[in-house]
Design a protein around this motif. Structure first.
Motif, PDB file in Angstrom:
ATOM      1  N   GLU A   1     -28.542   8.559  -3.982  1.00 42.02           N
ATOM      2  CA  GLU A   1     -27.438   9.466  -4.224  1.00 42.02           C
ATOM      3  C   GLU A   1     -26.149   8.825  -3.717  1.00 42.02           C
ATOM      4  O   GLU A   1     -26.164   8.045  -2.771  1.00 42.02           O
ATOM      5  CB  GLU A   1     -27.666  10.801  -3.520  1.00 42.02           C
ATOM      6  CG  GLU A   1     -28.660  11.712  -4.220  1.00 42.02           C
ATOM      7  CD  GLU A   1     -28.667  13.106  -3.635  1.00 42.02           C
ATOM      8  OE1 GLU A   1     -28.101  13.290  -2.542  1.00 42.02           O
ATOM      9  OE2 GLU A   1     -29.241  14.010  -4.266  1.00 42.02           O
ATOM     10  N   SER A   2     -25.040   9.179  -4.347  1.00 41.99           N
ATOM     11  CA  SER A   2     -23.733   8.653  -3.940  1.00 41.99           C
ATOM     12  C   SER A   2     -22.805   9.830  -3.658  1.00 41.99           C
ATOM     13  O   SER A   2     -22.220  10.395  -4.579  1.00 41.99           O
ATOM     14  CB  SER A   2     -23.147   7.755  -5.033  1.00 41.99           C
ATOM     15  OG  SER A   2     -23.993   6.656  -5.284  1.00 41.99           O
ATOM     16  N   LYS A   3     -22.698  10.190  -2.403  1.00 38.59           N
ATOM     17  CA  LYS A   3     -21.878  11.338  -2.020  1.00 38.59           C
ATOM     18  C   LYS A   3     -20.395  10.998  -1.955  1.00 38.59           C
ATOM     19  O   LYS A   3     -19.541  11.819  -2.278  1.00 38.59           O
ATOM     20  CB  LYS A   3     -22.334  11.868  -0.660  1.00 38.59           C
ATOM     21  CG  LYS A   3     -23.777  12.329  -0.614  1.00 38.59           C
ATOM     22  CD  LYS A   3     -24.004  13.606  -1.391  1.00 38.59           C
ATOM     23  CE  LYS A   3     -25.402  14.160  -1.167  1.00 38.59           C
ATOM     24  NZ  LYS A   3     -25.642  15.395  -1.939  1.00 38.59           N
ATOM     25  N   ALA A   4     -20.084   9.777  -1.476  1.00 40.35           N
ATOM     26  CA  ALA A   4     -18.685   9.396  -1.274  1.00 40.35           C
ATOM     27  C   ALA A   4     -18.565   7.887  -1.298  1.00 40.35           C
ATOM     28  O   ALA A   4     -19.510   7.163  -0.989  1.00 40.35           O
ATOM     29  CB  ALA A   4     -18.170   9.953   0.054  1.00 40.35           C
ATOM     30  N   VAL A   5     -17.362   7.392  -1.664  1.00 31.80           N
ATOM     31  CA  VAL A   5     -17.116   5.959  -1.668  1.00 31.80           C
ATOM     32  C   VAL A   5     -15.827   5.646  -0.915  1.00 31.80           C
ATOM     33  O   VAL A   5     -14.920   6.481  -0.825  1.00 31.80           O
ATOM     34  CB  VAL A   5     -17.000   5.381  -3.102  1.00 31.80           C
ATOM     35  CG1 VAL A   5     -18.285   5.569  -3.865  1.00 31.80           C
ATOM     36  CG2 VAL A   5     -15.825   5.998  -3.851  1.00 31.80           C
ATOM     37  N   ALA A   6     -15.766   4.421  -0.376  1.00 34.25           N
ATOM     38  CA  ALA A   6     -14.550   3.854   0.195  1.00 34.25           C
ATOM     39  C   ALA A   6     -14.339   2.503  -0.457  1.00 34.25           C
ATOM     40  O   ALA A   6     -15.302   1.798  -0.765  1.00 34.25           O
ATOM     41  CB  ALA A   6     -14.662   3.711   1.707  1.00 34.25           C
ATOM     42  N   MET A   7     -13.085   2.147  -0.664  1.00 34.66           N
ATOM     43  CA  MET A   7     -12.794   0.899  -1.363  1.00 34.66           C
ATOM     44  C   MET A   7     -11.565   0.249  -0.751  1.00 34.66           C
ATOM     45  O   MET A   7     -10.580   0.924  -0.438  1.00 34.66           O
ATOM     46  CB  MET A   7     -12.549   1.177  -2.850  1.00 34.66           C
ATOM     47  CG  MET A   7     -12.259  -0.043  -3.695  1.00 34.66           C
ATOM     48  SD  MET A   7     -11.996   0.458  -5.421  1.00 34.66           S
ATOM     49  CE  MET A   7     -11.784  -1.135  -6.193  1.00 34.66           C
ATOM     50  N   THR A   8     -11.620  -1.091  -0.575  1.00 32.63           N
ATOM     51  CA  THR A   8     -10.444  -1.807  -0.084  1.00 32.63           C
ATOM     52  C   THR A   8     -10.516  -3.259  -0.505  1.00 32.63           C
ATOM     53  O   THR A   8     -11.537  -3.731  -1.007  1.00 32.63           O
ATOM     54  CB  THR A   8     -10.323  -1.698   1.450  1.00 32.63           C
ATOM     55  OG1 THR A   8      -9.005  -2.110   1.842  1.00 32.63           O
ATOM     56  CG2 THR A   8     -11.339  -2.597   2.157  1.00 32.63           C
ATOM     57  N   ARG A   9      -9.409  -3.973  -0.262  1.00 35.15           N
ATOM     58  CA  ARG A   9      -9.355  -5.415  -0.488  1.00 35.15           C
ATOM     59  C   ARG A   9      -9.280  -6.105   0.865  1.00 35.15           C
ATOM     60  O   ARG A   9      -8.476  -5.731   1.722  1.00 35.15           O
ATOM     61  CB  ARG A   9      -8.151  -5.793  -1.342  1.00 35.15           C
ATOM     62  CG  ARG A   9      -8.281  -7.181  -1.932  1.00 35.15           C
ATOM     63  CD  ARG A   9      -7.306  -7.430  -3.036  1.00 35.15           C
ATOM     64  NE  ARG A   9      -7.768  -8.557  -3.856  1.00 35.15           N
ATOM     65  CZ  ARG A   9      -7.049  -9.113  -4.815  1.00 35.15           C
ATOM     66  NH1 ARG A   9      -5.849  -8.644  -5.088  1.00 35.15           N
ATOM     67  NH2 ARG A   9      -7.528 -10.131  -5.509  1.00 35.15           N
ATOM     68  N   LEU A  10     -10.134  -7.097   1.055  1.00 35.19           N
ATOM     69  CA  LEU A  10     -10.228  -7.797   2.326  1.00 35.19           C
ATOM     70  C   LEU A  10      -9.193  -8.916   2.407  1.00 35.19           C
ATOM     71  O   LEU A  10      -8.543  -9.266   1.421  1.00 35.19           O
ATOM     72  CB  LEU A  10     -11.634  -8.356   2.512  1.00 35.19           C
ATOM     73  CG  LEU A  10     -12.770  -7.332   2.467  1.00 35.19           C
ATOM     74  CD1 LEU A  10     -14.122  -8.031   2.489  1.00 35.19           C
ATOM     75  CD2 LEU A  10     -12.655  -6.348   3.624  1.00 35.19           C
ATOM     76  N   ALA A  11      -9.066  -9.487   3.599  1.00 36.54           N
ATOM     77  CA  ALA A  11      -8.070 -10.522   3.833  1.00 36.54           C
ATOM     78  C   ALA A  11      -8.291 -11.752   2.979  1.00 36.54           C
ATOM     79  O   ALA A  11      -7.345 -12.474   2.652  1.00 36.54           O
ATOM     80  CB  ALA A  11      -8.055 -10.905   5.314  1.00 36.54           C
ATOM     81  N   ASP A  12      -9.539 -12.029   2.587  1.00 36.83           N
ATOM     82  CA  ASP A  12      -9.821 -13.211   1.767  1.00 36.83           C
ATOM     83  C   ASP A  12      -9.593 -12.962   0.282  1.00 36.83           C
ATOM     84  O   ASP A  12      -9.841 -13.834  -0.555  1.00 36.83           O
ATOM     85  CB  ASP A  12     -11.253 -13.713   2.003  1.00 36.83           C
ATOM     86  CG  ASP A  12     -12.313 -12.692   1.569  1.00 36.83           C
ATOM     87  OD1 ASP A  12     -11.945 -11.622   1.048  1.00 36.83           O
ATOM     88  OD2 ASP A  12     -13.511 -12.971   1.773  1.00 36.83           O
ATOM     89  N   GLY A  13      -9.109 -11.769  -0.066  1.00 39.94           N
ATOM     90  CA  GLY A  13      -8.813 -11.447  -1.459  1.00 39.94           C
ATOM     91  C   GLY A  13      -9.927 -10.746  -2.201  1.00 39.94           C
ATOM     92  O   GLY A  13      -9.716 -10.248  -3.310  1.00 39.94           O
ATOM     93  N   SER A  14     -11.122 -10.691  -1.636  1.00 39.48           N
ATOM     94  CA  SER A  14     -12.244 -10.014  -2.291  1.00 39.48           C
ATOM     95  C   SER A  14     -12.180  -8.513  -2.042  1.00 39.48           C
ATOM     96  O   SER A  14     -11.455  -8.042  -1.161  1.00 39.48           O
ATOM     97  CB  SER A  14     -13.572 -10.572  -1.774  1.00 39.48           C
ATOM     98  OG  SER A  14     -13.726 -10.300  -0.390  1.00 39.48           O
ATOM     99  N   PHE A  15     -12.949  -7.770  -2.818  1.00 37.85           N
ATOM    100  CA  PHE A  15     -12.998  -6.316  -2.688  1.00 37.85           C
ATOM    101  C   PHE A  15     -14.337  -5.899  -2.082  1.00 37.85           C
ATOM    102  O   PHE A  15     -15.347  -6.596  -2.225  1.00 37.85           O
ATOM    103  CB  PHE A  15     -12.843  -5.649  -4.059  1.00 37.85           C
ATOM    104  CG  PHE A  15     -11.495  -5.833  -4.690  1.00 37.85           C
ATOM    105  CD1 PHE A  15     -10.511  -4.868  -4.568  1.00 37.85           C
ATOM    106  CD2 PHE A  15     -11.205  -6.982  -5.418  1.00 37.85           C
ATOM    107  CE1 PHE A  15      -9.270  -5.032  -5.152  1.00 37.85           C
ATOM    108  CE2 PHE A  15      -9.970  -7.166  -6.013  1.00 37.85           C
ATOM    109  CZ  PHE A  15      -8.994  -6.192  -5.877  1.00 37.85           C
ATOM    110  N   VAL A  16     -14.333  -4.749  -1.432  1.00 30.97           N
ATOM    111  CA  VAL A  16     -15.571  -4.182  -0.915  1.00 30.97           C
ATOM    112  C   VAL A  16     -15.573  -2.689  -1.216  1.00 30.97           C
ATOM    113  O   VAL A  16     -14.552  -2.011  -1.102  1.00 30.97           O
ATOM    114  CB  VAL A  16     -15.737  -4.433   0.600  1.00 30.97           C
ATOM    115  CG1 VAL A  16     -14.566  -3.870   1.401  1.00 30.97           C
ATOM    116  CG2 VAL A  16     -17.057  -3.851   1.103  1.00 30.97           C
TER     117      VAL A  16
END
Length: 413
Positions: free
Chosen positions: A213-228
């Motif tokens: 199940e996916s109740k909630a998500v968080a998203m950002t861009r890291l210092a190396d330019g990749s996303f998480v």
């Protein structure tokens, strides 16, 4: 003659070029692909007020028709009241992209059997960084209203709590057993930044989650330019709640995320955390000093708002390390069903450490963090909480949400 001196100059130029390129990717003041980095996140977290009297409203107009998204006690046991018939999240779009008057919300209603995304436009707040109270004696400007509804899915008919990273929006949708994360982008179709030129499109960057199940998500861009992307939810295999971390394949989000080597961290392994393991919303915040934080919002009961339980926000520090052979061996030995996908040496492995929490209060029926609550990063010196209750107000005419905004600023040290 090509000398060592010439080589040094070329090397320095190359390093400067790489550094400048990375700096252009990671604009710490905020860009289309990342949120602002905040000076001293723990301090900004402490400045978030625990009480508020600021409420903002929008007319539902022809987007939501009564009695949808309203509380009707007489129909409680017929399946159209409660978990299936309420808003799931809220998110304000970035002011630095001239989208600060746009608020989006997700919801689910069994009448349509679909996950839905709503877009509200609040032009009366055009000249404000933080929203001001636009409701006076139960009245609000006619210009502030819902303008659009988007069907996200009918197969995955339940929407979760969303997050945004610049103009990108990550949305969890699920059907009780399996789930999917979809990514949308909101932008203006022309240089003229008007609501008529606003476009939201599905980027077809999906993360498939079988037996999760996916109740909630968080998203950002890291210092190396990749996303998480971090996903909070229930894992059917380990029978535990926790966080799944997905890292982008490279610095271009359009190339998708590495689903095979995601990392699942049960909440019980988040150091020092003693909460209720019931997050309804999670958000990343990058600190200007290079640290990464995650803020989770939760209510301590699924019965809210029938009973007045605690709404709280929790702060975690996230440390990301590179997987080594020893780490992989030790993790699987410790908990083979809890921490997964550590077999790929060189992949990224996050660690979460609980820092602190705050208990939040406001008018009963408005601050229900079990419905739509979120963190908003307006600039480098503030953090704001928005809270949307489960249902519409005033017999389905108004969508009303609360704002917890501080006036104190954090400064670079």
């Amino acid at each position: 003659m090509f000398t060592l001196y010439n080589k040094s100059i070329i090397c320095c130029i190359a390093m400067l070029s790489i550094s400048t390129s990375l700096l252009s990717i990671i604009n710490k003041e905020g860009s289309e692909e990342n949120n602002p980095w905040v000076y001293d996140v723990p301090q900004a977290f402490s400045y978030i007020p625990v009480r508020t009297h600021t409420f903002i409203g929008a007319w539902t107009d022809d987007v939501i028709h009564y009695p949808l998204y309203t509380q009707r006690m007489t129909k409680r046991f017929e399946g159209i009241w409660g978990d299936l018939n309420h808003f799931n999240s809220i998110k304000r779009m970035p002011t630095y992209l001239d989208m600060g008057t746009i608020v989006i919300a997700t919801g689910t209603d069994p009448h349509d059997q679909e996950a839905q995304l709503f877009i509200a436009h609040i032009p009366s707040e055009e000249h404000h960084g933080t929203f001001t109270k636009n409701i006076t004696k139960n009245k609000l400007p006619l210009t502030d209203k819902l303008i659009k509804k988007i069907t996200l899915s009918s197969t995955y008919w339940h929407a979760g709590s969303i997050d945004s990273c610049g103009s990108y929006i990550a949305i969890p949708i699920y059907n009780g057993k399996d789930s999917r994360i979809v990514v949308y982008k909101m932008e203006y179709k022309s240089p003229k930044h008007s609501i008529e030129n606003l476009e939201i499109k599905n980027l077809n960057i999906d993360i498939e989650r079988d037996d999760k199940e996916s109740k909630a998500v968080a998203m950002t861009r890291l210092a190396d330019g990749s996303f998480v992307i971090a996903v909070w939810g229930y894992d059917q295999v380990s029978k535990k709640y926790g966080f799944d971390f997905y890292f982008s394949k490279d610095n271009d989000i359009n190339n998708g995320f590495d689903e095979m080597n995601h990392i699942f961290i049960p909440t019980e392994l988040c150091m020092n955390y003693q909460g209720k393991h019931n997050f309804q919303n999670i958000n990343f915040v990058n600190d200007y000093n290079g640290k990464l934080y995650l803020i989770g919002l939760e209510n301590t009961t699924v019965m809210d708002p029938l009973r007045n339980y605690k709404d709280s926000i929790s702060l975690f520090e996230v440390v990301i390390r590179t997987v080594t052979p020893n780490m992989s061996h030790d993790a699987h030995y410790y908990n083979p069903n809890g921490i997964t996908a550590l077999s790929k040496i060189g992949s990224k492995r996050p660690y979460l450490t609980y820092v602190t929490e705050k208990h939040m209060f406001c008018k009963q029926g408005m601050c229900t963090f079990s419905a739509g609550a979120t963190l908003y990063i307006p600039d480098q010196q503030h953090l704001i909480i928005y809270s949307l209750p489960q249902w519409l107000k005033n017999n389905g005419k108004h969508m009303v949400f609360a704002q917890f905004a501080s006036v104190e600023k954090t400064y670079p040290k």
